[in-house]
Write an enzyme that holds these catalytic residues in place. Structure first.
Site, PDB file in Angstrom:
ATOM      1  N   LYS A  91       0.379  -8.028  12.733  1.00 22.93           N
ATOM      2  CA  LYS A  91      -0.641  -7.066  12.288  1.00 22.93           C
ATOM      3  C   LYS A  91      -1.935  -7.361  13.045  1.00 22.93           C
ATOM      4  O   LYS A  91      -2.387  -8.509  13.080  1.00 22.93           O
ATOM      5  CB  LYS A  91      -0.858  -7.194  10.767  1.00 22.93           C
ATOM      6  CG  LYS A  91      -1.783  -6.114  10.210  1.00 22.93           C
ATOM      7  CD  LYS A  91      -1.891  -6.157   8.685  1.00 22.93           C
ATOM      8  CE  LYS A  91      -2.832  -5.056   8.198  1.00 22.93           C
ATOM      9  NZ  LYS A  91      -3.036  -5.089   6.748  1.00 22.93           N
ATOM     10  N   THR A 106       0.824  -1.208   0.000  1.00 25.56           N
ATOM     11  CA  THR A 106       0.000   0.000   0.000  1.00 25.56           C
ATOM     12  C   THR A 106       0.857   1.257   0.000  1.00 25.56           C
ATOM     13  O   THR A 106       0.463   2.292  -0.526  1.00 25.56           O
ATOM     14  CB  THR A 106      -0.932  -0.024   1.229  1.00 25.56           C
ATOM     15  OG1 THR A 106      -1.762  -1.161   1.098  1.00 25.56           O
ATOM     16  CG2 THR A 106      -1.799   1.208   1.333  1.00 25.56           C
ATOM     17  N   TYR A 121      -8.211   1.133  -3.858  1.00 22.17           N
ATOM     18  CA  TYR A 121      -6.885   1.436  -4.396  1.00 22.17           C
ATOM     19  C   TYR A 121      -6.230   0.139  -4.831  1.00 22.17           C
ATOM     20  O   TYR A 121      -6.714  -0.957  -4.531  1.00 22.17           O
ATOM     21  CB  TYR A 121      -6.011   2.145  -3.349  1.00 22.17           C
ATOM     22  CG  TYR A 121      -5.537   1.227  -2.243  1.00 22.17           C
ATOM     23  CD1 TYR A 121      -6.362   0.919  -1.170  1.00 22.17           C
ATOM     24  CD2 TYR A 121      -4.276   0.644  -2.294  1.00 22.17           C
ATOM     25  CE1 TYR A 121      -5.946   0.055  -0.172  1.00 22.17           C
ATOM     26  CE2 TYR A 121      -3.850  -0.218  -1.291  1.00 22.17           C
ATOM     27  CZ  TYR A 121      -4.684  -0.495  -0.235  1.00 22.17           C
ATOM     28  OH  TYR A 121      -4.273  -1.363   0.750  1.00 22.17           O
ATOM     29  N   GLU A 153      -2.388 -29.541  27.126  1.00 21.70           N
ATOM     30  CA  GLU A 153      -3.487 -30.522  27.075  1.00 21.70           C
ATOM     31  C   GLU A 153      -3.160 -31.635  26.084  1.00 21.70           C
ATOM     32  O   GLU A 153      -3.837 -32.653  26.058  1.00 21.70           O
ATOM     33  CB  GLU A 153      -4.781 -29.823  26.669  1.00 21.70           C
ATOM     34  CG  GLU A 153      -5.472 -29.106  27.814  1.00 21.70           C
ATOM     35  CD  GLU A 153      -6.829 -28.581  27.402  1.00 21.70           C
ATOM     36  OE1 GLU A 153      -7.787 -29.368  27.293  1.00 21.70           O
ATOM     37  OE2 GLU A 153      -6.929 -27.357  27.168  1.00 21.70           O
ATOM     38  N   THR A 202       1.620  -4.435   4.259  1.00 24.66           N
ATOM     39  CA  THR A 202       1.463  -4.766   5.683  1.00 24.66           C
ATOM     40  C   THR A 202       0.938  -6.192   5.914  1.00 24.66           C
ATOM     41  O   THR A 202       1.176  -6.762   6.970  1.00 24.66           O
ATOM     42  CB  THR A 202       0.479  -3.787   6.369  1.00 24.66           C
ATOM     43  OG1 THR A 202      -0.763  -3.831   5.674  1.00 24.66           O
ATOM     44  CG2 THR A 202       1.022  -2.375   6.395  1.00 24.66           C
ATOM     45  N   ASP A 203       0.220  -6.749   4.919  1.00 27.84           N
ATOM     46  CA  ASP A 203      -0.470  -8.027   5.162  1.00 27.84           C
ATOM     47  C   ASP A 203       0.463  -9.158   5.580  1.00 27.84           C
ATOM     48  O   ASP A 203       0.138  -9.938   6.478  1.00 27.84           O
ATOM     49  CB  ASP A 203      -1.244  -8.459   3.896  1.00 27.84           C
ATOM     50  CG  ASP A 203      -2.444  -7.574   3.604  1.00 27.84           C
ATOM     51  OD1 ASP A 203      -2.784  -6.731   4.461  1.00 27.84           O
ATOM     52  OD2 ASP A 203      -3.046  -7.727   2.526  1.00 27.84           O
TER      53      ASP A 203
HETATM   54  N1  ASP Z   1      -2.731  -5.586   0.867  1.00 31.71           N
HETATM   55  C1  ASP Z   1      -1.716  -4.617   1.155  1.00 31.71           C
HETATM   56  C2  ASP Z   1      -0.380  -5.311   1.155  1.00 31.71           C
HETATM   57  O1  ASP Z   1      -0.080  -6.036   2.050  1.00 31.71           O
HETATM   58  C3  ASP Z   1      -1.989  -3.939   2.441  1.00 31.71           C
HETATM   59  C4  ASP Z   1      -0.964  -2.946   2.896  1.00 31.71           C
HETATM   60  O2  ASP Z   1       0.127  -2.829   2.392  1.00 31.71           O
HETATM   61  O3  ASP Z   1      -1.270  -2.211   3.861  1.00 31.71           O
HETATM   62  O4  ASP Z   1       0.352  -5.120   0.254  1.00 31.71           O
END
Ligand code: ASP
Length: 356
Positions: A192, A41, A54, A313, A119-120
């Site tokens: 995350k 992103t 986007y 367990e 971020t993913d």
């Molecule tokens: N889907 C995006 C990615 O991981 C989300 C992000 O970058 O925040 O590339």
């Protein structure tokens, strides 16, 4: 003649006195930082500044650097575009390319690396690099939650802060880090925790390593677990990694999922277990079928806090399973992929999960 010489030396002294404090000769002394761009992103673009739609991975590294005022005052910067994908499409192929390039750059005169990433799956890439980067120089992943075209895009300041951390001598020896939303996290502990908020990352078990505010870096912790120069893993000569699948546990889970993964060619399986790495009794039997065929099954948890205990367990010796300790399912998968490159006993595999 004498007078002329005298004037020349006065001029030289004035030049040295005034130019050093104003940064003229400093630029050559700035730490050398390379930004490796992979997409996400932070490199994303949308049609509207206020719309949520986007596409990731649209902007090049050169435009990203140009969008950050004063970033070149922090380091002697250069950028390389390694890929331009949303990190949902991050792959082993890109991981290997990235790790090999980082090792190459850090073996030379480069002082630090910044990686722009989605971020993913950022925590998976960070943890993979934590196992295979052979240097104690700073390596920092950064990202953003809002695309570059959005109102109040968070990418530029995250990139600025990431460069500040990579250029900071205090960052040495802290393994691979993630810098986002003014926070510095370790690859071992970061995860995350929010789908859309700019404050999307946390380290529920060990907390942050430090803070970074407009480039001012403060560290207060070292990371947990073995990493980088202390890690036994390497990407030298590696072209691929063995297939490891993750299965998500729930009430009344279908036990045949593990059998299906084995049939499909998985060389290892991670269970995102309920609670302390638990699963239905019938799934445990399927896990035993897999482990008795030599396919390791690691019990992790679908919860984001707490370690999975050996012999909680589940009697791990009876089922041939391994507890993931503090690694969440996606990081347990990365460690298992690397561990499977060598033949190991269940005990040795268990030890790895305690050590890393
Ligand atoms: N889907 C995006 C990615 O991981 C989300 C992000 O970058 O925040 O590339």
């Amino acid at each position: 003649m004498k007078k002329q010489l005298h004037l020349k030396s006065i001029l030289a002294v004035m030049l040295i006195t005034f130019m050093i404090p104003y940064g003229y000769s400093q630029s050559t002394k700035l730490p050398k930082v390379v930004i490796l761009a992979t997409g996400g992103t932070i490199a994303g673009k949308g049609a509207s500044e206020t719309g949520s739609a986007y596409t990731s991975g649209q902007v090049t590294i050169e435009s990203m650097i140009d969008a950050v005022p004063n970033i070149r005052k922090l380091a002697n910067l250069s950028g390389e575009q390694l890929s331009n994908v949303g990190s949902q499409d991050m792959s082993v192929e890109i991981w290997l390319k990235l790790a090999k390039r980082i090792n190459e750059l850090l073996a030379g005169d480069v002082d630090g690396i910044v990686i722009t990433h989605g971020t993913d799956t950022q925590e998976e890439t960070a943890f993979f690099l934590n196992l295979v980067v052979k240097s104690d120089k700073p390596v920092v992943l950064t990202a953003s939650m809002r695309p570059s075209s959005a109102l109040s895009a968070d990418g530029p300041l995250n990139l600025y802060n990431a460069v500040a951390v990579a250029a900071n001598p205090e960052a040495k020896g802290r393994g691979i880090m993630v810098v986002i939303n003014d926070k510095i996290f370790s690859a071992h502990s970061v995860t995350k925790v929010n789908t859309t908020n700019v404050d999307a990352f946390a380290a529920p078990m060990h907390g942050q390593l430090g803070d970074v505010n407009f480039g001012n870096v403060e560290f207060y912790h070292y990371p947990h677990g073995l990493h980088t120069t202390k890690s036994e893993f390497s990407v030298d000569g590696l072209k691929e990694l063995p297939r490891v699948d993750i299965v998500y546990a729930c009430a009344d889970m279908s036990p045949d999922l593990i059998d299906i993964m084995v049939k499909a060619g998985a060389k290892g399986i991670v269970v995102a277990g309920v609670g302390d790495g638990n699963m239905t009794s019938t799934t445990l039997e399927a896990a035993k079928r897999a482990t008795s065929k030599g396919i390791p099954v690691v019990r992790s948890s679908r919860l984001c806090e707490g370690a999975v205990l050996i012999h909680g367990e589940v009697d791990d010796a009876k089922y041939g399973t391994v507890a993931s300790d503090e690694l969440n399912p996606q990081k347990a998968r990365v460690l298992l992929m690397m561990a499977l490159l060598k033949k190991r006993s269940r005990e040795n595999l268990q030890q790895l999960f305690l050590d890393y």
